[in-house]
Structure formats: structure tokens, C-alpha cells
Design a protein around this motif. Structure first.
Motif, PDB file in Angstrom:
ATOM      1  N   TYR A   1      -3.682   5.110   5.756  1.00 22.02           N
ATOM      2  CA  TYR A   1      -2.474   4.839   5.185  1.00 22.02           C
ATOM      3  C   TYR A   1      -1.495   4.461   5.888  1.00 22.02           C
ATOM      4  O   TYR A   1      -0.614   3.570   5.590  1.00 22.02           O
TER       5      TYR A   1
ATOM      6  N   TYR B   1      -2.064   2.118  -1.640  1.00 26.33           N
ATOM      7  CA  TYR B   1      -3.474   2.834  -0.873  1.00 26.33           C
ATOM      8  C   TYR B   1      -4.001   4.005  -1.868  1.00 26.33           C
ATOM      9  O   TYR B   1      -3.534   4.675  -2.537  1.00 26.33           O
TER      10      TYR B   1
ATOM     11  N   LYS C   1       0.734  -1.266   0.037  1.00 27.65           N
ATOM     12  CA  LYS C   1      -0.022   0.039   0.026  1.00 27.65           C
ATOM     13  C   LYS C   1       0.876   1.248  -0.085  1.00 27.65           C
ATOM     14  O   LYS C   1       0.320   2.290  -0.131  1.00 27.65           O
TER      15      LYS C   1
ATOM     16  N   GLN D   1      -2.740   0.979   7.780  1.00 27.14           N
ATOM     17  CA  GLN D   1      -2.878  -0.050   6.842  1.00 27.14           C
ATOM     18  C   GLN D   1      -1.538  -0.465   5.957  1.00 27.14           C
ATOM     19  O   GLN D   1      -1.347  -1.421   5.551  1.00 27.14           O
ATOM     20  N   GLY D   2      -1.026   0.469   5.842  1.00 33.13           N
ATOM     21  CA  GLY D   2       0.632   0.433   4.972  1.00 33.13           C
ATOM     22  C   GLY D   2       1.807   0.178   5.667  1.00 33.13           C
ATOM     23  O   GLY D   2       2.071  -0.640   6.291  1.00 33.13           O
TER      24      GLY D   2
ATOM     25  N   ASN E   1      -7.589   9.820   5.977  1.00 30.06           N
ATOM     26  CA  ASN E   1      -6.986   9.049   4.912  1.00 30.06           C
ATOM     27  C   ASN E   1      -5.494   8.727   5.089  1.00 30.06           C
ATOM     28  O   ASN E   1      -4.922   7.712   4.942  1.00 30.06           O
TER      29      ASN E   1
END
Length: 428
Positions: free
Chosen positions: A200, A185, A134, A203-204, A196
Motif C-alpha cells: 500500500y 488499494y 490507491k 504502490q500508493g 499488504n
């Protein structure tokens, strides 16, 4: 019949291997245009990009895996344990023979984004490319620029500690088909820029899902269980559910509680111990306040969880013994009411590390002690002494059971046999 089954299993494995090698050849062939490669090479010398890459590598906690204990930073030498065997973390300094000195940015991007090595070989998912995919290309280039700026260290990798069939890389084709979907992402236009940014990071680059989600028997993560908590393989610590909504592991935590924990290792709701203490020490304490706030905003948006049924409570002899031990060993710091002392000793009442489903964290904290990370915001943290030499398995089970079923805590008791198991688990 047994011979046929054995032959069928071997035939299936052979098919996977053959298809895997064909897939490997395709997966490692992505490359930039000559003009793009030239631009990437020039960008590697930009001081601002290198500085940004250092920050991003810190956010990603790269040094935690790629640095051996007492070893040179990013020079590898650490063997990462998995349920299937040990996998060495490679040297990622720019040494041309044993590190990434001969790598192009395309090589690095394929590793991070596609989970493939320089020769197109499939990488083992102990390297968290399932999350790192991502990361944006621009951020990946900054990280690569930083790594290329480091002093090269000549250090060979340790041996791969996987047995058959896990040491057959092409067998990862089936695993990847089940659990890996490459892709950068993509911001959600319905959400704020801050949300966001937090999504990011979580999740990444932060790869929080790799610990805070239960893995199945094949070592894969079900995306439907995103950040719902899970036992960390081979470390015997439980990474809690990260939802702050009703039923979540951080139920009732404010955004400031999250920021405080990640910045200093301590908040009004609890302290960072075990593997999370290292994450705070090496990574999150160095994040900007804006990024920490973004992470908190994202975590607070996670949905409510199904409320677990309270464990049935019985006033047993073990519970009575646990109460006596708590009064003797614990109450001076954590209080008779389990509320601790703000900014000094963490509360036990409502503490997710106490009430998590397995009881592992409380058991290991009693056995090994609790050592909060030293951070700029909390340079002299108070620590909890270990009781492994003073309390037997029955005593530890009693006091942990008492804590998990006192005040507002409604978690289940633990067994002396569990204590015996975790007593002999290595710390790292």
C-alpha cells in the motif's frame, strides 16, 4: 495528401477534445451524500486525525512538489518540469482564493482518486494520481484535515508551461484510457498484513513507481515494468530497479539495508544521493519503524529480473587513465578495492548507483559531488566533493568507466559526449 493528413489529424484532435469535455463533466460529478459530507466536515477538526494526516502527508512527500525553494511549506510556487513542458504545483494551503480553502473533501478526494480538479477538469499526471488513487478514503480524509489546519498562504500559481496540444486538457482522455485505472488499494488475502501495508505504501502514497519505472514516449508507465528502474524525466538521474532478487537493482540487499537507507540515508550497500536524498530527508526518515519494515518486506518480494549480459571488457588507454585518476582522487575514501568505509564512505563495488544501465548517476556524482541527506540517524554525513572544475569530459568518462568495470562491476563504459551533456544539466 499532406493536406488530407493534416486535416485528419486535426479532426481526430477535435473528436478527442469534444469527447474529453463530455468526459470531464461526468468525471467531476462524484459526490458524497449530505450525511457523509456532514460527517467528513466534522472529522476535519479531530486533533488525532490531523496528526495522522500530517504523518501521511510526510510519507507521501507532498511538500517536495508543493513547496517552492525557500518558499512557505505547501504554498506552491514550484514549476515541475516534464518532457512536454512545465506544470506548476498548486498552493494547497487553505487560502480561500489561491489555495484549497474553498474545497470540500469531495473535491480533494476526486483530485486524489480520480485525477480531476474542483470544476471537473482533468489534472495533468505530473500530479501522481495514477498512484494516489490507491490511497484509502480514510487516509485521504486525514491528509485533507491536516492541510486544512495549516495557516493559509495567499500565493497564485505560476503559469502553465505547456504548448499545443499538451495544453488542451481534454486531450488527456486518450492518455488516461491507456495509463490510468482508478481504484483504492485492495489487500491481497494470500499475503501477510505487513506485506499488504508495504504494498500500500509503495504502490500508493509513496508513489515509488513514478520514478522507479521507465516511461514511454507519451509519459506513461507500463504496469508490467513495475519498479524495474528508469531515468527520471528532466532530472537526469536514474532511479534503480528495486528488486532485491537476482538480476534486480538491489540484488543482495537485506531488509535491514533497505530500512537503514530509508531511515538514515546510508546503508552497508550504498547511500542516498541526488533526488533520493531529498526523499529521505523530507519523507522516509520520518516514517515509523513498522512502516519501514513493511516497505522492506514488500520490496524483498519483488520477483527476480532477467540477468543482463556483462558488458565486454577491454583494457584500453581510457581504462588505464581511469585507474590512475581513481587512485589519485577516489581511493583514499572508497578504497583501492572499492569497498569504501562502513558507515562513512559508501562502497562502489556492487553499488547499484554505479552499475545502473545508463551511467548517469556515477557521471553526475563525479561532476556535482555526492551529498547524502542530513537525518536524525546520520546528522553529520560525509559528502563527496565535486570534480566538474578539475576534470574534463574525457577524464570523467575514464574514471567512471573504470569504476563501472572494476572489481565485481560489469557495467558498460560511458562516453565523453555523455559527460558533456550531463555537465550542463541543471541540478533541480
Amino acid at each position: 495528401m499532406k493536406r488530407w493528413r493534416r486535416g485528419g489529424w486535426l479532426l481526430a484532435l477535435l473528436v478527442i477534445v469534444v469527447l474529453g469535455w463530455r468526459y470531464v463533466g461526468r468525471a467531476g460529478q462524484q459526490a458524497s451524500s449530505p450525511a457523509q459530507r456532514e460527517a467528513d466536515a466534522a472529522a476535519l477538526h479531530d486533533p488525532a486525525r490531523i496528526a495522522r494526516g500530517e504523518y501521511l502527508a510526510t510519507v507521501g512527500d507532498c511538500a517536495a512538489c508543493h513547496t517552492a525553494r525557500d518558499g512557505q511549506r505547501y504554498a506552491g510556487g514550484r514549476s515541475l518540469g516534464t518532457p512536454f513542458g512545465d506544470v506548476p504545483a498548486p498552493n494547497i494551503t487553505p487560502d480561500p482564493e489561491t489555495g484549497i480553502g474553498a474545497w470540500s473533501f469531495d473535491d480533494f478526494w476526486n483530485a486524489l482518486h480520480l485525477g480531476t480538479g474542483r470544476q471537473g477538469e482533468l489534472l495533468y499526471p505530473v500530479f501522481s494520481y495514477t498512484s494516489f488513487t490507491k490511497v484509502t478514503r480514510d487516509d485521504a480524509l486525514a491528509i485533507f484535515a491536516y492541510l486544512k489546519s495549516l495557516p493559509p498562504v495567499h500565493r497564485l500559481d505560476t503559469e502553465l508551461g505547456l504548448g499545443f496540444p499538451y495544453n488542451v486538457r481534454s486531450s488527456l482522455v486518450a492518455w488516461r484510457a491507456l495509463y490510468f485505472k482508478p481504484g483504492e488499494y485492495r489487500p491481497d488475502p494470500a499475503k501477510s498484513e505487513q506485506w499488504n501495508r508495504g504494498a500500500y505504501l509503495v504502490q500508493g502514497l509513496g508513489h515509488c513507481n513514478e520514478c522507479h519505472t521507465t516511461r514511454d514516449a507519451l509519459g506513461g508507465i507500463e504496469q508490467s515494468r513495475h519498479l524495474t528502474g528508469g531515468q527520471i524525466p528532466q532530472l537526469d538521474w536514474y532511479a534503480p530497479d528495486l528488486s532485491t532478487q537476482p538480476g534486480g537493482g538491489l540484488d543482495g540487499w537485506s531488509a535491514q539495508d533497505i530500512v537503514d537507507l530509508l531511515k538514515t540515508g546510508q546503508s552497508g550497500k550504498g547511500s542516498a544521493f541526488g533526488p533520493m536524498a531529498d526523499v529521505v530527508r523530507l519523507s522516509t526518515q520520518h516514517m515509523t519503524d513498522a512502516d519501514l519494515q513493511a516497505v522492506a518486506v514488500y520490496l524483498q518480494s519483488l520477483p527476480p529480473r532477467a540477468q543482463p549480459a556483462p558488458a565486454p571488457f577491454k583494457r584500453t588507454a581510457s581504462h588505464e587513465q581511469g585507474g590512475k585518476l581513481y587512485a589519485q582522487r577516489c581511493a583514499d575514501c572508497h578504497g583501492a578495492d572499492g569497498r569504501g568505509v562502513a558507515g562513512v564512505y559508501p562502497p562502489l563495488d556492487g553499488n547499484t548507483s554505479v552499475t545502473e544501465p545508463t551511467g548517469i548517476n556515477a557521471i553526475r556524482s563525479v561532476l556535482l559531488g555526492g551529498f547524502a541527506p542530513t537525518t536524525a540517524g546520520n546528522p553529520k554525513p560525509y559528502s563527496m566533493p565535486p570534480f566538474a572544475q578539475q576534470l574534463n569530459d574525457e577524464d570523467v568518462a575514464a574514471v567512471v568507466g573504470y569504476i563501472r568495470q572494476s572489481w565485481s562491476n560489469k557495467a558498460g563504459p560511458v562516453k565523453p559526449a555523455d559527460v558533456g551533456t550531463y555537465r550542463h544539466t541543471p541540478i533541480d
